[in-house]
Design an enzyme around this catalytic site. Structure first.
Site, PDB file in Angstrom:
ATOM      1  N   GLN A   1     -13.562  -0.886  -8.714  1.00  0.00           N
ATOM      2  CA  GLN A   1     -14.817  -1.326  -9.329  1.00  0.00           C
ATOM      3  C   GLN A   1     -15.500  -0.166 -10.053  1.00  0.00           C
ATOM      4  O   GLN A   1     -15.686   0.903  -9.474  1.00  0.00           O
ATOM      5  CB  GLN A   1     -15.743  -1.921  -8.252  1.00  0.00           C
ATOM      6  CG  GLN A   1     -17.030  -2.496  -8.791  1.00  0.00           C
ATOM      7  CD  GLN A   1     -16.811  -3.692  -9.710  1.00  0.00           C
ATOM      8  OE1 GLN A   1     -16.027  -4.588  -9.422  1.00  0.00           O
ATOM      9  NE2 GLN A   1     -17.504  -3.703 -10.843  1.00  0.00           N
TER      10      GLN A   1
ATOM     11  N   LYS B   1     -15.821 -11.533  -6.313  1.00  0.00           N
ATOM     12  CA  LYS B   1     -14.353 -11.490  -6.420  1.00  0.00           C
ATOM     13  C   LYS B   1     -13.716 -11.780  -5.060  1.00  0.00           C
ATOM     14  O   LYS B   1     -12.765 -12.554  -4.964  1.00  0.00           O
ATOM     15  CB  LYS B   1     -13.910 -10.106  -6.926  1.00  0.00           C
ATOM     16  CG  LYS B   1     -14.226  -9.891  -8.398  1.00  0.00           C
ATOM     17  CD  LYS B   1     -14.105  -8.428  -8.810  1.00  0.00           C
ATOM     18  CE  LYS B   1     -14.662  -8.228 -10.213  1.00  0.00           C
ATOM     19  NZ  LYS B   1     -14.749  -6.828 -10.620  1.00  0.00           N
TER      20      LYS B   1
ATOM     21  N   ASP C   1      -6.498  -5.766 -13.763  1.00  0.00           N
ATOM     22  CA  ASP C   1      -7.592  -5.730 -14.752  1.00  0.00           C
ATOM     23  C   ASP C   1      -7.029  -5.602 -16.172  1.00  0.00           C
ATOM     24  O   ASP C   1      -7.708  -5.906 -17.145  1.00  0.00           O
ATOM     25  CB  ASP C   1      -8.496  -4.516 -14.473  1.00  0.00           C
ATOM     26  CG  ASP C   1      -9.789  -4.916 -13.791  1.00  0.00           C
ATOM     27  OD1 ASP C   1     -10.179  -6.093 -13.926  1.00  0.00           O
ATOM     28  OD2 ASP C   1     -10.416  -4.059 -13.144  1.00  0.00           O
TER      29      ASP C   1
END
Ligand code: NAP
Length: 302
Positions: free
Chosen positions: A98, A54, A121
């Site tokens: 994460q 990412k 997200d």
């Protein structure tokens, strides 16, 4: 018949190019770039490798990118105040925590602490609600389902009026993609069925599908004879079925298989995604797009 291969890597490159052009334009006109923070707790190797991918993509696009790595024993309250700090930081438009988090941390409480307007997200309950309502309410569609929709639309597959069957009802793939494709909107307008482990006759439903999206995590679950000839098959499954030595690096790598028997299915389907190289490359791309859109919402130019 041999199906058209839906190449996620090519579509990813196309979208990243579009994002980069927009980032450059916004930087020139407004003097700002999208800001993304990745919060990584502990050193789980899979998480480290996701976060690294990412970060690399964000750097390649010219984003402001902050890596905030914390030790495994971080207290929940400390993590919550860290999120609060980034919620208030005007140069940060996307906050990514994460997963998984260590067991002593309440994952739900931490994720729900992220400002829904920075939740790139798309997992915060507010964004799940916005997705359900659809239209202009939607801010951050979750990344893997958004990637699936892009693959379908950019391959020229008609969704309007199509029979879509989704195998799997998880909160990260099955439920959101089903919801997105039934919206009254371009690239959607489908008639959607969602199947799961309690579905009585999975083969029957798969056979009806013009577009079959399989996200079960069971290698080879969907048999080639269950496919409607000419159907578009999106295989989301990523299953490690063994190991091999990479010809390129000489190192051990996982052998990955999807939920569909690709070699036989491609002779029946009209369109099909490979595993790897289909849905996989799209997730990070959509994360980048959500972060760019977050900046655009912030600037009032979305
Ligand atoms: P998950 O949370 O385990 O959900 C799996 C779903 O499939 C459940 O709803 C389950 O039904 C259903 N299912 C399992 N076995 C089935 C069967 N035999 N018949 C019918 N339905 C069945 O999985 P997920 O997180 O959605 O992920 C699914 C797969 O996609 C995994 O292989 C994952 O690695 C992959 N994935 C890939 C990406 C990517 O490429 N970027 C992203 C996310 C996930 P019940 O609800 O009844 O248990």
């Amino acid at each position: 018949m041999s199906a058209t291969l839906i190449r996620g890597t090519e579509i990813r490159d196309e979208i990243l190019k579009e994002i980069k052009a927009e980032v450059d334009r916004i930087k020139e006109e407004h003097g700002v770039v999208p800001g993304l923070v990745t919060i990584l707790v502990g050193e789980d190797p899979a998480s480290v490798s996701y976060v690294t991918a990412k970060i690399r993509t964000a750097q390649g696009l010219g984003y402001k990118e902050v890596q905030d790595n914390r030790s495994e024993d971080i207290a929940e309250e400390e993590l919550l105040s860290l999120i609060e700090k980034y919620n208030r930081d005007e140069s940060i438009h996307g906050i990514l925590v994460q997963l998984p988090l260590p067991k002593h941390v309440d994952e739900k409480r931490v994720l729900n602490a992220v400002d829904p307007d920075k939740d790139v997200d798309g997992f915060h309950p507010v964004n799940v609600g916005r997705l359900m309502i659809g239209g202009s309410e939607v801010k951050f569609p979750p990344c893997t389902p958004a990637g699936i929709q892009e693959l379908i639309v950019r391959s020229g597959v008609e969704t309007e009026g199509a029979e879509v069957v989704v195998v799997g009802r998880s909160n990260i793939v099955g439920k959101p993609i089903a919801n997105m494709l039934l919206q009254k909107a371009p690239g959607a307008n489908a008639t959607v069925t969602v199947a799961h482990t309690r579905t009585r006759d999975l083969a029957y439903h798969c056979k009806r599908a013009d577009i079959l999206i399989v996200a079960a995590g069971v290698p080879g679950l969907v048999k080639p004879e269950w496919l409607k000839p000419g159907a578009c098959v999106i295989d989301v499954g990523v299953n490690r079925v063994g190991e091999k030595i990479s010809e390129k690096t000489g190192k051990k790598v996982a052998i990955l298989k999807g939920d569909v028997d690709f070699d036989k299915a491609k002779e029946i389907a009209g369109y099909i995604t490979p595993v790897p190289g289909g849905v996989g490359p799209m997730t990070i791309t959509m994360l980048m797009r959500n972060t760019l859109n977050s900046l655009k919402f912030h600037l009032g130019i979305a």
